[in-house]
Design a protein around this motif. Sequence first.
Motif, short mmCIF file in Angstrom:
data_model
loop_
_atom_site.label_atom_id
_atom_site.label_comp_id
_atom_site.label_asym_id
_atom_site.label_seq_id
_atom_site.Cartn_x
_atom_site.Cartn_y
_atom_site.Cartn_z
N GLY A 1 14.14 -5.04 7.54
CA GLY A 1 13.55 -3.83 6.94
C GLY A 1 12.03 -3.92 6.93
O GLY A 1 11.44 -4.80 7.57
N GLY A 2 11.42 -3.00 6.21
CA GLY A 2 9.95 -2.97 6.20
C GLY A 2 9.37 -2.62 4.84
O GLY A 2 8.16 -2.43 4.71
N LEU B 1 5.68 -1.03 4.02
CA LEU B 1 5.55 0.43 3.94
C LEU B 1 6.92 1.10 3.94
O LEU B 1 7.79 0.72 4.72
CB LEU B 1 4.75 0.92 5.15
N ALA C 1 8.93 7.42 2.87
CA ALA C 1 8.87 8.50 1.88
C ALA C 1 7.65 8.33 0.97
O ALA C 1 6.95 9.30 0.66
CB ALA C 1 10.16 8.52 1.08
N ALA D 1 5.19 9.21 8.72
CA ALA D 1 5.26 8.08 7.78
C ALA D 1 6.48 7.21 8.07
O ALA D 1 6.43 5.99 7.96
CB ALA D 1 5.27 8.60 6.35
N THR E 1 8.54 -2.71 10.31
CA THR E 1 9.65 -3.65 10.56
C THR E 1 9.36 -4.51 11.80
O THR E 1 9.84 -5.63 11.90
CB THR E 1 11.01 -2.92 10.76
N THR F 1 16.46 2.49 13.70
CA THR F 1 17.19 3.28 14.70
C THR F 1 16.24 3.86 15.73
O THR F 1 16.69 4.44 16.73
CB THR F 1 17.90 4.48 14.04
N GLY F 2 14.93 3.77 15.45
CA GLY F 2 13.95 4.41 16.34
C GLY F 2 13.72 5.87 15.98
O GLY F 2 12.93 6.55 16.64
N1 UDP Z 1 12.75 3.84 8.92
C1 UDP Z 1 13.03 4.98 9.67
N2 UDP Z 1 14.09 4.94 10.53
C2 UDP Z 1 14.91 3.86 10.65
C3 UDP Z 1 14.63 2.73 9.85
C4 UDP Z 1 13.55 2.74 9.00
O1 UDP Z 1 12.34 5.98 9.60
O2 UDP Z 1 15.84 3.90 11.44
C5 UDP Z 1 11.54 3.82 8.08
C6 UDP Z 1 11.70 4.47 6.73
O3 UDP Z 1 10.54 5.17 6.42
C7 UDP Z 1 11.83 3.28 5.81
C8 UDP Z 1 10.97 2.24 6.47
O4 UDP Z 1 11.12 2.48 7.86
O5 UDP Z 1 11.37 3.57 4.52
C9 UDP Z 1 11.31 0.80 6.15
O6 UDP Z 1 12.69 0.60 6.29
P1 UDP Z 1 13.66 0.33 5.02
O7 UDP Z 1 13.25 1.20 3.87
O8 UDP Z 1 15.06 0.46 5.48
O9 UDP Z 1 13.29 -1.16 4.70
P2 UDP Z 1 13.91 -2.13 3.56
O10 UDP Z 1 14.11 -1.31 2.31
O11 UDP Z 1 15.20 -2.63 4.07
O12 UDP Z 1 12.87 -3.20 3.40
#
Ligand code: UDP
Length: 243
Positions: A56-57, A61, A64, A77, A85, A139-140
């Motif tokens: 994840g990321g 960042l 939302a 965003a 990520t 997912t891109g």
């Molecule tokens: N994100 C997205 N599409 C995806 C995966 C991630 O737009 O297929 C973006 C989304 O803004 C998300 C951010 O990347 O808030 C970070 O990913 P995520 O919140 O899933 O991270 P984690 O909570 O697992 O650290």
Amino acid sequence: MPRKTRLAYGRIVLKISGEGLCRPGGFGLDADEIERLAREISRVHEARAQVAVVVGGGNLLRGATAARDARLPEATAHYMGMLATVINALALQEAIESFGVETRVMSSIAVAAVCEPFARRRCIAHLEKGRVVILAAGTGRPFVTTDTAAALAALEIGADALLKATKVDGVYSADPARNPKAKFYPHLSYDRAIADRLGVMDLTALEMCRQKHIPVIVFSLKKNGNIRKVVLGGKVGTIIDAR
Ligand code: UDP
């Protein structure tokens, strides 16, 4: 690398939130946390499981939030979140390789200088050669999360299970940090986890696993040896399946 039958799950998708790469409640990247995580992953690899990590990321960042704070179009965003990520994937790659494990980063967004583009058959080939594959950029596409990316990856590469590493040691009826009476569930059906909205992972992801009968195991990332234990069939965390 052949999948070993003594393993409960020979091929896994391991979903690590960005918070797994920083100090609890913190932000950014923390060398000790990343090293610990990399060691855990190398131990799963040592058990000869095939591992695809979806990272994840959120430690860098979240789409939302960034859209609100920086007054950006939400889609932009989210792309920034996906790029976050990739940053995490590169940090994790270096750390895992420091344990002598070969890795590849595959990204759903083209970032040719530092990672390969995701290609299903290529990803499977890497896993079969014993490389840990780190899947970056979700997912891109915007408006979804890396949980959904993890579920899709599990479906696509034919994983035996989706492992969701979290801060808590499984699924509870309420947040155990706030409610000491929260009940721990060692097992849940997909239907119950979805109907009760127990906050396991995002519902799109869970629904996909339900449809394709991929067990989801939710467990704590912070206990050493946990990931390996899950792969070997030990009782760890909460298992969600069709039973
Ligand atoms: N994100 C997205 N599409 C995806 C995966 C991630 O737009 O297929 C973006 C989304 O803004 C998300 C951010 O990347 O808030 C970070 O990913 P995520 O919140 O899933 O991270 P984690 O909570 O697992 O650290």
